[in-house]
Motif scaffolding. Structure first.
Motif, PDB file in Angstrom:
ATOM      1  N   PHE A   1      10.709   2.715  11.861  1.00  0.00           N
ATOM      2  CA  PHE A   1      10.601   4.175  11.916  1.00  0.00           C
ATOM      3  C   PHE A   1      10.718   4.665  13.358  1.00  0.00           C
ATOM      4  CE2 PHE A   1       8.173   8.120  12.235  1.00  0.00           C
ATOM      5  CZ  PHE A   1       8.671   8.845  11.169  1.00  0.00           C
TER       6      PHE A   1
ATOM      7  N   TRP B   1       3.938  -6.342   7.580  1.00  0.00           N
ATOM      8  CA  TRP B   1       4.996  -5.521   6.976  1.00  0.00           C
ATOM      9  C   TRP B   1       4.837  -4.053   7.361  1.00  0.00           C
ATOM     10  CZ3 TRP B   1       4.053  -1.576   3.478  1.00  0.00           C
ATOM     11  CH2 TRP B   1       2.775  -1.519   2.916  1.00  0.00           C
ATOM     12  N   GLN B   2       3.576  -3.614   7.533  1.00  0.00           N
ATOM     13  CA  GLN B   2       3.370  -2.236   7.978  1.00  0.00           C
ATOM     14  C   GLN B   2       3.848  -2.063   9.411  1.00  0.00           C
ATOM     15  OE1 GLN B   2      -0.720  -1.162   7.292  1.00  0.00           O
ATOM     16  NE2 GLN B   2      -0.522  -1.357   5.083  1.00  0.00           N
TER      17      GLN B   2
ATOM     18  N   MET C   1       2.800  13.909   3.090  1.00  0.00           N
ATOM     19  CA  MET C   1       2.717  15.056   4.005  1.00  0.00           C
ATOM     20  C   MET C   1       4.079  15.730   4.153  1.00  0.00           C
ATOM     21  SD  MET C   1       0.382  13.511   6.998  1.00  0.00           S
ATOM     22  CE  MET C   1      -1.025  12.493   6.655  1.00  0.00           C
TER      23      MET C   1
ATOM     24  N   ILE D   1      14.362   4.107  14.764  1.00  0.00           N
ATOM     25  CA  ILE D   1      15.404   4.942  14.156  1.00  0.00           C
ATOM     26  C   ILE D   1      15.101   6.426  14.347  1.00  0.00           C
ATOM     27  CG2 ILE D   1      16.571   5.547  12.016  1.00  0.00           C
ATOM     28  CD1 ILE D   1      16.089   2.689  11.073  1.00  0.00           C
ATOM     29  N   ILE D   2      13.921   6.863  13.871  1.00  0.00           N
ATOM     30  CA  ILE D   2      13.607   8.295  13.918  1.00  0.00           C
ATOM     31  C   ILE D   2      13.195   8.732  15.316  1.00  0.00           C
ATOM     32  CG2 ILE D   2      12.185  10.118  12.930  1.00  0.00           C
ATOM     33  CD1 ILE D   2      13.927   8.883  10.866  1.00  0.00           C
TER      34      ILE D   2
ATOM     35  N   PRO E   1      -1.360  -5.199   8.901  1.00  0.00           N
ATOM     36  CA  PRO E   1      -0.451  -6.093   8.184  1.00  0.00           C
ATOM     37  C   PRO E   1       0.943  -6.075   8.822  1.00  0.00           C
ATOM     38  CG  PRO E   1      -1.636  -4.681   6.657  1.00  0.00           C
ATOM     39  CD  PRO E   1      -1.930  -4.172   8.034  1.00  0.00           C
TER      40      PRO E   1
ATOM     41  N   LEU F   1       7.582  -1.828   9.394  1.00  0.00           N
ATOM     42  CA  LEU F   1       8.002  -0.505   8.943  1.00  0.00           C
ATOM     43  C   LEU F   1       7.835   0.527  10.061  1.00  0.00           C
ATOM     44  CD1 LEU F   1       9.024   0.104   6.131  1.00  0.00           C
ATOM     45  CD2 LEU F   1       6.783   1.000   5.541  1.00  0.00           C
TER      46      LEU F   1
ATOM     47  N   PHE G   1      -0.833   7.850  10.307  1.00  0.00           N
ATOM     48  CA  PHE G   1      -0.757   8.810   9.212  1.00  0.00           C
ATOM     49  C   PHE G   1      -0.395   8.144   7.891  1.00  0.00           C
ATOM     50  CE2 PHE G   1      -0.242  11.690  12.831  1.00  0.00           C
ATOM     51  CZ  PHE G   1      -1.245  12.583  12.518  1.00  0.00           C
ATOM     52  N   ALA G   2       0.376   7.050   7.961  1.00  0.00           N
ATOM     53  CA  ALA G   2       0.822   6.433   6.716  1.00  0.00           C
ATOM     54  C   ALA G   2      -0.251   5.531   6.128  1.00  0.00           C
ATOM     55  CB  ALA G   2       2.103   5.649   6.957  1.00  0.00           C
ATOM     56  N   TYR G   3      -0.923   4.769   6.953  1.00  0.00           N
ATOM     57  CA  TYR G   3      -1.922   3.817   6.458  1.00  0.00           C
ATOM     58  C   TYR G   3      -3.243   4.021   7.202  1.00  0.00           C
ATOM     59  CZ  TYR G   3       2.445   1.890   4.839  1.00  0.00           C
ATOM     60  OH  TYR G   3       3.670   1.757   4.270  1.00  0.00           O
TER      61      TYR G   3
ATOM     62  N   PHE H   1       2.948   6.741  13.218  1.00  0.00           N
ATOM     63  CA  PHE H   1       3.394   6.443  11.852  1.00  0.00           C
ATOM     64  C   PHE H   1       2.311   5.671  11.114  1.00  0.00           C
ATOM     65  CE2 PHE H   1       5.296   3.585   8.768  1.00  0.00           C
ATOM     66  CZ  PHE H   1       6.080   4.439   8.027  1.00  0.00           C
TER      67      PHE H   1
ATOM     68  N   GLU I   1       0.837  -1.196   0.000  1.00  0.00           N
ATOM     69  CA  GLU I   1       0.000   0.000   0.000  1.00  0.00           C
ATOM     70  C   GLU I   1       0.872   1.246   0.000  1.00  0.00           C
ATOM     71  OE1 GLU I   1      -3.234  -0.089   3.037  1.00  0.00           O
ATOM     72  OE2 GLU I   1      -2.809  -2.204   2.798  1.00  0.00           O
ATOM     73  N   ASN I   2       0.316   2.324  -0.561  1.00  0.00           N
ATOM     74  CA  ASN I   2       1.065   3.573  -0.548  1.00  0.00           C
ATOM     75  C   ASN I   2       1.124   4.131   0.856  1.00  0.00           C
ATOM     76  OD1 ASN I   2       1.531   3.603  -3.301  1.00  0.00           O
ATOM     77  ND2 ASN I   2      -0.515   4.447  -3.684  1.00  0.00           N
ATOM     78  N   ASN I   3       2.240   4.803   1.149  1.00  0.00           N
ATOM     79  CA  ASN I   3       2.455   5.366   2.468  1.00  0.00           C
ATOM     80  C   ASN I   3       1.943   6.803   2.494  1.00  0.00           C
ATOM     81  OD1 ASN I   3       3.611   6.565   4.741  1.00  0.00           O
ATOM     82  ND2 ASN I   3       5.273   5.077   4.731  1.00  0.00           N
ATOM     83  N   GLY I   4       0.831   7.014   3.188  1.00  0.00           N
ATOM     84  CA  GLY I   4       0.212   8.336   3.203  1.00  0.00           C
ATOM     85  C   GLY I   4       1.077   9.396   3.858  1.00  0.00           C
ATOM     86  N   LEU I   5       1.969   8.965   4.742  1.00  0.00           N
ATOM     87  CA  LEU I   5       2.820   9.929   5.430  1.00  0.00           C
ATOM     88  C   LEU I   5       3.783  10.602   4.459  1.00  0.00           C
ATOM     89  CD1 LEU I   5       3.190  10.891   8.318  1.00  0.00           C
ATOM     90  CD2 LEU I   5       4.963   9.184   8.619  1.00  0.00           C
TER      91      LEU I   5
ATOM     92  N   HIS J   1      -6.053   1.456   7.680  1.00  0.00           N
ATOM     93  CA  HIS J   1      -5.856   0.294   8.539  1.00  0.00           C
ATOM     94  C   HIS J   1      -5.970   0.638  10.012  1.00  0.00           C
ATOM     95  CE1 HIS J   1      -4.768  -2.921   5.821  1.00  0.00           C
ATOM     96  NE2 HIS J   1      -4.228  -2.001   5.065  1.00  0.00           N
TER      97      HIS J   1
END
Lengths: 205, 398
Positions: free
Chosen positions: B163, B155-156, A180, B166-167, B153, B159, B192-194, B189, A173-177, B197
């Motif tokens: 994140f 893998w999310q 931004m 590290i960050i 998921p 990730l 905002f990213a997914y 993360f 899936e695309n990363n919405g973050l 979900h």
């Protein structure tokens, strides 16, 4: 400084974004996709290079007390020209960039180069310095635009890369973050991190 | 208690991993496993060192024990919610153990992924910096799978963990130097990213193995966002038999963990209490305004829905990212509670106000401490100048 250095240094050791930390605002705002990032990069490079030459030609006639105003007039003229060209030939990109074309006037890289370089140097080195800094800015902008469009929207220059690779089928899936602006800042930070760990002399004590 | 053969084994391989040994570059990794298994043999040789028996390893262990009630209940609830939404799924084998096993099988991969990715990065950074591997991630790594929807998921999740470590942590210098709670960074993360979900009706209930046939089940927060009262009763919400993130639904299970944390003194009671106070006061204020379902929601509902209780007990009290001064802890906690309720009610676009509110106050904590300390210095200086009259000026300079 040698003339070749004027072009070479802004790419790495004296990069306007990574080392001088100038022009960060626009690099967060216009890099969500590759196309506007490239157009912005070209526009800024043209404006810095030409403004540098014009101000350098005028440098002995500009009274020091009103030099900022004179520089602004020069820069604004060029920016209006760039804006009109974009509106005429790339209307959709121009709409996407919206105010950020106009805001090139306030881009710190432009004012910074004029003040620090063009006011005291001859036209030819000024031109090289302008092109060098513009390209240094462009490299980061295009890298950001590439990463953000690829992972944020799954496309590159509008071409659906991720879909053609068939990644959506296996749950990607695309990363919405990525779309931004905060993520652009984090990406710039990561690039600065990598850059400094390669160039240890840039690390402040 | 030392197990002989373990000790002998470590003694035998120690030279290989020491400076100059064949695998000397893996020293941090060896050291981490060595101190994890056995008490270090090295003793302090000079000066006097008064140390608390509770070191960071033990506090982390206590936090993990405190998380167990919520974790075990959460596993059961995953199964129970699936049964509620789709009774046919269990083929009439709806026993307590079946529900628990169903949830366990779904939680385990998330926990394993979280630990593998997180600890892998921690070890790599410690190795690269020649530091000891810090045990802080053992708690964070368990917290992350506990505060996300069960359908996230893997893998999310991986990730998000990368994140966060590290960050959120390593760029600032590793454990103890981070200013944001890493577990919440991971959740933010994902949020905002997914976003699809992390909210909505389709993510809270586990279904088939790969989540192909998503089952709808609205959380109390989801119902409130659409202008309805939560359909679950207060008792359901206290026990936690409602849809929600994996392990944050049960107020009672979280309260058990809170008791342990408070009893051992690992979490600050000031923060915990003030978060609830702040949330309650804000809730009462909104009740006084009234008008919509959300404004009229009884204030104690806010403690029971979403991640309020879990955040107050396990996230806001994180000693690294919270305010350090006692007055600061009150301000910090009150504002977390107040902002969480404010975000929920005033901005339905962000259903989980607790996460954003804690992250925001994490950023503000150093400022709060600075102001508290500055104020204390000022009041003490004015006391000196009051008591010592004309000599006060010199005290100022000192």
């Amino acid at each position: 400084m040698k003339n070749t250095d004027l072009i070479k240094l802004p790419f790495s050791k004296n990069n306007p974004i990574l080392v001088q930390v100038l022009g960060v605002c626009s690099c967060l705002a216009v890099t969500a996709q590759l196309k506007p990032a490239v157009v912005m990069a070209i526009s800024v490079t043209v404006v810095v290079a030409l403004a540098n030459v014009i101000v350098s030609l005028l440098r002995n006639t500009i009274p020091p007390r009103i030099r900022i105003i004179v520089q602004l007039v020069v820069v604004s003229t060029l920016v209006v020209l760039v804006d009109q060209v974009l509106k005429a030939y790339m209307y959709d990109v121009s709409k996407q960039l919206s105010v950020f074309v106009g805001l090139i006037i306030t881009n710190c890289i432009v004012m910074g180069r004029l003040e620090a370089f063009a006011m005291v140097q001859k036209p030819w080195p000024s031109l090289l310095d302008g092109i060098g800094n513009g390209l240094g800015y462009s490299v980061i902008l295009i890298a950001l635009g590439f990463l953000r469009e690829l992972f944020g929207s799954g496309t590159l220059w509008g071409y659906p890369v991720m879909e053609k690779l068939g990644l959506y089928g296996i749950g990607y899936e695309n990363n919405g973050l990525m779309i931004m602006p905060p993520m652009a800042l984090i990406l710039v930070g990561l690039i600065i991190w990598a850059h400094r760990s390669k160039n240890k002399d840039l690390i402040e004590q | 208690m030392r197990i002989k053969w373990v000790e002998q084994m470590f003694d035998k391989i120690e030279p290989t991993f020491s400076e100059g040994g064949k695998l000397g570059w893996l020293h941090s990794t060896f050291d981490a496993f060595h101190t994890f298994a056995l008490t270090p043999k090295t003793i302090t040789r000079s000066g006097s060192h008064i140390r608390d028996a509770v070191d960071s390893k033990r506090s982390i262990i206590v936090v993990i024990i405190a998380l167990l009630p919520a974790l075990l209940f959460g596993m059961w609830n995953i199964g129970y919610q699936t049964y509620q939404a789709n009774p046919g799924f269990f083929n009439s084998q709806s026993s307590f153990l079946n529900f628990w096993w169903f949830g366990f099988v779904r939680m385990l991969p998330m926990i394993v992924v979280s630990y593998l990715v997180g600890l892998g990065i921690e070890f790599a950074f410690a190795q690269g910096r020649h530091h000891e591997v810090n045990e802080g991630y053992l708690a964070t790594g368990l917290l992350i799978p506990m505060i996300v929807p069960v359908t996230t998921p893997l893998w999310q999740l991986a990730l998000a963990v990368a994140f966060a470590v590290i960050i959120g942590k390593e760029v600032f210098g590793g454990s103890g130097m981070n200013f944001l709670n890493p577990a919440l960074v991971a959740r933010a993360f994902l949020f905002f990213a997914y976003p699809t979900h992390m909210s909505g009706d389709k993510v809270w209930i586990a279904s088939g193995w790969w989540g192909n046939d998503a089952i709808a089940g609205a959380t109390p927060m989801g119902q409130l966002a659409t202008g309805n009262m939560p359909s679950a009763s207060v008792l359901d919400m206290l026990i936690g038999t409602i849809p929600g993130s994996t392990c944050e639904t049960s107020f009672i299970a979280i309260a058990l963990g809170a008791l342990l944390l408070l009893f051992t003194g690992i979490a600050s009671w000031r923060i915990m209490l003030s978060v609830f106070l702040g949330g309650g006061l804000m809730g009462l204020l909104f009740n006084a305004i009234g008008g919509t379902t959300y404004l009229d929601l009884p204030f104690y509902y806010h403690f029971l829905i979403g991640g309020f209780a879990f955040g107050a007990v396990f996230m806001a009290t994180d000693p690294v990212t919270a305010a350090q001064t006692n007055t600061g802890k009150w301000i910090y906690g009150l504002l977390i509670g107040a902002f969480a309720v404010l975000l929920r009610v005033a901005n339905p676009a962000y259903p989980e106000g607790m996460m954003l509110s804690i992250l925001f106050m994490n950023c503000m904590a150093p400022l709060i401490d600075h102001c508290v300390v500055a104020r204390n210095i000022k009041s003490r200086q004015s006391r000196i100048s009051r008591t010592s009259g004309s000599t006060g000026k010199e005290a100022h300079n000192g």
